[in-house]
Design a protein around this motif. Sequence first.
Motif, PDB file in Angstrom:
ATOM      1  N   PHE A  55       0.857  -1.185   0.000  1.00 33.78           N
ATOM      2  CA  PHE A  55       0.000   0.000   0.000  1.00 33.78           C
ATOM      3  C   PHE A  55       0.893   1.235   0.000  1.00 33.78           C
ATOM      4  CE2 PHE A  55       0.779  -0.636   4.501  1.00 33.78           C
ATOM      5  CZ  PHE A  55       0.919   0.647   5.011  1.00 33.78           C
ATOM      6  N   GLY A  56       0.326   2.313  -0.467  1.00 37.84           N
ATOM      7  CA  GLY A  56       1.047   3.574  -0.483  1.00 37.84           C
ATOM      8  C   GLY A  56       0.144   4.693  -0.023  1.00 37.84           C
ATOM      9  N   VAL A  57       0.759   5.691   0.611  1.00 35.65           N
ATOM     10  CA  VAL A  57       0.051   6.882   1.040  1.00 35.65           C
ATOM     11  C   VAL A  57       0.827   8.081   0.495  1.00 35.65           C
ATOM     12  CG1 VAL A  57      -0.704   8.286   3.004  1.00 35.65           C
ATOM     13  CG2 VAL A  57      -0.728   5.790   3.181  1.00 35.65           C
ATOM     14  N   VAL A  58       0.125   8.931  -0.214  1.00 38.01           N
ATOM     15  CA  VAL A  58       0.710  10.182  -0.690  1.00 38.01           C
ATOM     16  C   VAL A  58      -0.050  11.298   0.005  1.00 38.01           C
ATOM     17  CG1 VAL A  58       1.172  11.662  -2.679  1.00 38.01           C
ATOM     18  CG2 VAL A  58       1.253   9.164  -2.932  1.00 38.01           C
ATOM     19  N   ARG A  59       0.693  12.177   0.652  1.00 34.78           N
ATOM     20  CA  ARG A  59       0.070  13.291   1.365  1.00 34.78           C
ATOM     21  C   ARG A  59       0.406  14.580   0.633  1.00 34.78           C
ATOM     22  NH1 ARG A  59       0.325  14.718   7.779  1.00 34.78           N
ATOM     23  NH2 ARG A  59      -0.600  16.781   7.608  1.00 34.78           N
ATOM     24  N   VAL A  60      -0.643  15.344   0.337  1.00 30.38           N
ATOM     25  CA  VAL A  60      -0.471  16.629  -0.324  1.00 30.38           C
ATOM     26  C   VAL A  60      -1.085  17.693   0.582  1.00 30.38           C
ATOM     27  CG1 VAL A  60      -0.997  17.993  -2.380  1.00 30.38           C
ATOM     28  CG2 VAL A  60      -0.566  15.536  -2.588  1.00 30.38           C
ATOM     29  N   ASP A  61      -0.261  18.630   0.994  1.00 28.54           N
ATOM     30  CA  ASP A  61      -0.698  19.754   1.819  1.00 28.54           C
ATOM     31  C   ASP A  61      -0.501  21.036   1.021  1.00 28.54           C
ATOM     32  OD1 ASP A  61      -1.290  18.488   4.441  1.00 28.54           O
ATOM     33  OD2 ASP A  61       0.835  17.957   4.379  1.00 28.54           O
ATOM     34  N   GLY A  62      -1.584  21.556   0.456  1.00 29.11           N
ATOM     35  CA  GLY A  62      -1.497  22.789  -0.322  1.00 29.11           C
ATOM     36  C   GLY A  62      -0.518  22.665  -1.474  1.00 29.11           C
ATOM     37  N   GLU A  63       0.382  23.620  -1.564  1.00 29.91           N
ATOM     38  CA  GLU A  63       1.352  23.652  -2.662  1.00 29.91           C
ATOM     39  C   GLU A  63       2.684  22.997  -2.281  1.00 29.91           C
ATOM     40  OE1 GLU A  63       0.813  24.587  -5.861  1.00 29.91           O
ATOM     41  OE2 GLU A  63      -1.274  24.754  -5.212  1.00 29.91           O
ATOM     42  N   GLU A  64       2.767  22.416  -1.091  1.00 28.76           N
ATOM     43  CA  GLU A  64       4.002  21.750  -0.685  1.00 28.76           C
ATOM     44  C   GLU A  64       4.241  20.507  -1.534  1.00 28.76           C
ATOM     45  OE1 GLU A  64       4.302  20.977   3.527  1.00 28.76           O
ATOM     46  OE2 GLU A  64       3.281  22.858   3.995  1.00 28.76           O
ATOM     47  N   ASP A  65       5.499  20.063  -1.582  1.00 30.68           N
ATOM     48  CA  ASP A  65       5.820  18.824  -2.286  1.00 30.68           C
ATOM     49  C   ASP A  65       5.092  17.664  -1.631  1.00 30.68           C
ATOM     50  OD1 ASP A  65       7.535  20.102  -4.044  1.00 30.68           O
ATOM     51  OD2 ASP A  65       9.342  19.634  -2.888  1.00 30.68           O
ATOM     52  N   PRO A  66       4.669  16.693  -2.414  1.00 29.78           N
ATOM     53  CA  PRO A  66       3.975  15.539  -1.833  1.00 29.78           C
ATOM     54  C   PRO A  66       4.917  14.723  -0.956  1.00 29.78           C
ATOM     55  CG  PRO A  66       4.425  15.165  -4.153  1.00 29.78           C
ATOM     56  CD  PRO A  66       4.820  16.577  -3.857  1.00 29.78           C
ATOM     57  N   ARG A  67       4.359  14.142   0.084  1.00 30.15           N
ATOM     58  CA  ARG A  67       5.093  13.232   0.962  1.00 30.15           C
ATOM     59  C   ARG A  67       4.579  11.830   0.679  1.00 30.15           C
ATOM     60  NH1 ARG A  67       4.110  15.721   6.732  1.00 30.15           N
ATOM     61  NH2 ARG A  67       5.404  13.969   7.340  1.00 30.15           N
ATOM     62  N   ILE A  68       5.502  10.880   0.555  1.00 30.44           N
ATOM     63  CA  ILE A  68       5.137   9.539   0.087  1.00 30.44           C
ATOM     64  C   ILE A  68       5.637   8.483   1.058  1.00 30.44           C
ATOM     65  CG2 ILE A  68       5.371   7.884  -1.807  1.00 30.44           C
ATOM     66  CD1 ILE A  68       6.211  10.355  -3.533  1.00 30.44           C
ATOM     67  N   TYR A  69       4.805   7.476   1.280  1.00 25.87           N
ATOM     68  CA  TYR A  69       5.204   6.275   2.019  1.00 25.87           C
ATOM     69  C   TYR A  69       4.695   5.075   1.237  1.00 25.87           C
ATOM     70  CZ  TYR A  69       5.383   2.538   5.419  1.00 25.87           C
ATOM     71  OH  TYR A  69       5.643   1.340   6.042  1.00 25.87           O
ATOM     72  N   VAL A  70       5.567   4.088   1.032  1.00 28.29           N
ATOM     73  CA  VAL A  70       5.197   2.842   0.360  1.00 28.29           C
ATOM     74  C   VAL A  70       5.590   1.693   1.282  1.00 28.29           C
ATOM     75  CG1 VAL A  70       5.588   1.377  -1.658  1.00 28.29           C
ATOM     76  CG2 VAL A  70       5.518   3.861  -1.924  1.00 28.29           C
ATOM     77  N   SER A  71       4.663   0.776   1.539  1.00 19.21           N
ATOM     78  CA  SER A  71       4.900  -0.302   2.510  1.00 19.21           C
ATOM     79  C   SER A  71       5.915  -1.331   2.044  1.00 19.21           C
ATOM     80  CB  SER A  71       3.585  -1.009   2.853  1.00 19.21           C
ATOM     81  OG  SER A  71       3.095  -1.700   1.713  1.00 19.21           O
ATOM     82  N   ASP A  72       5.997  -1.577   0.746  1.00 25.18           N
ATOM     83  CA  ASP A  72       6.964  -2.550   0.213  1.00 25.18           C
ATOM     84  C   ASP A  72       7.383  -2.095  -1.179  1.00 25.18           C
ATOM     85  OD1 ASP A  72       8.382  -4.702  -0.878  1.00 25.18           O
ATOM     86  OD2 ASP A  72       7.106  -6.195   0.090  1.00 25.18           O
ATOM     87  N   ALA A  73       8.554  -1.491  -1.259  1.00 28.25           N
ATOM     88  CA  ALA A  73       9.019  -0.914  -2.522  1.00 28.25           C
ATOM     89  C   ALA A  73       9.187  -1.963  -3.610  1.00 28.25           C
ATOM     90  CB  ALA A  73      10.328  -0.164  -2.300  1.00 28.25           C
ATOM     91  N   ALA A  74       9.707  -3.135  -3.259  1.00 32.57           N
ATOM     92  CA  ALA A  74       9.931  -4.181  -4.266  1.00 32.57           C
ATOM     93  C   ALA A  74       8.604  -4.654  -4.862  1.00 32.57           C
ATOM     94  CB  ALA A  74      10.698  -5.355  -3.662  1.00 32.57           C
ATOM     95  N   ALA A  75       7.591  -4.828  -4.030  1.00 35.97           N
ATOM     96  CA  ALA A  75       6.279  -5.237  -4.528  1.00 35.97           C
ATOM     97  C   ALA A  75       5.661  -4.126  -5.372  1.00 35.97           C
ATOM     98  CB  ALA A  75       5.359  -5.608  -3.370  1.00 35.97           C
ATOM     99  N   ALA A  76       5.801  -2.889  -4.930  1.00 35.08           N
ATOM    100  CA  ALA A  76       5.252  -1.760  -5.672  1.00 35.08           C
ATOM    101  C   ALA A  76       5.946  -1.578  -7.019  1.00 35.08           C
ATOM    102  CB  ALA A  76       5.354  -0.486  -4.846  1.00 35.08           C
TER     103      ALA A  76
END
Length: 183
Positions: A55-76
Amino acid sequence: MYFAALLARTEDGWEASDTELDDVETLSDLTDLAREASVDDDTVLVFIEQEDAWFGVVRVDGEEDPRIYVSDAAAAARSSYGEILLTDELLGKEPDDDVADLDSLDLDGTEDGEPEDEADDDDEDDVGATAKGEAVPSGPIGDREVLTDLGVNEKELLALDSTDALGEIAEVLGAAEVLETVR
């Protein structure tokens, strides 16, 4: 099977919307999609999951750069949607790393100094390789504190099982019911 949803924070709580990623080709496209769902430049979370794999979560707060978390990079990395999240920056690579020096290439597809017989000796699957053939580490990658101020700390995020991680995150956020409506 994939699931993708946007959770936009509003004055009245969280609003969820199911989202199609068919037209999303880059992280920039995904960020633009999230910003369109934003109310008054407030926080928008993009949830993406491949059933029981990552799973992945991308957080966008206004015009700031997105923040990303991915639970398993190899699977993704084996997923077209996952590859959207696995940017060079997230993987710790320089953006120019994938540009080959034309002088070092041979017509047989090997680089100068690389024995031809070793090029085909790798019998391992391409587990953890991007479409560009680059190795990707297995396990979590990205901003492990992406949800800390929303109630999910790093330890809790790392402990989430891919089976229902997004539901558990939504529960902590108080958005479980709205997320279920778009599932």
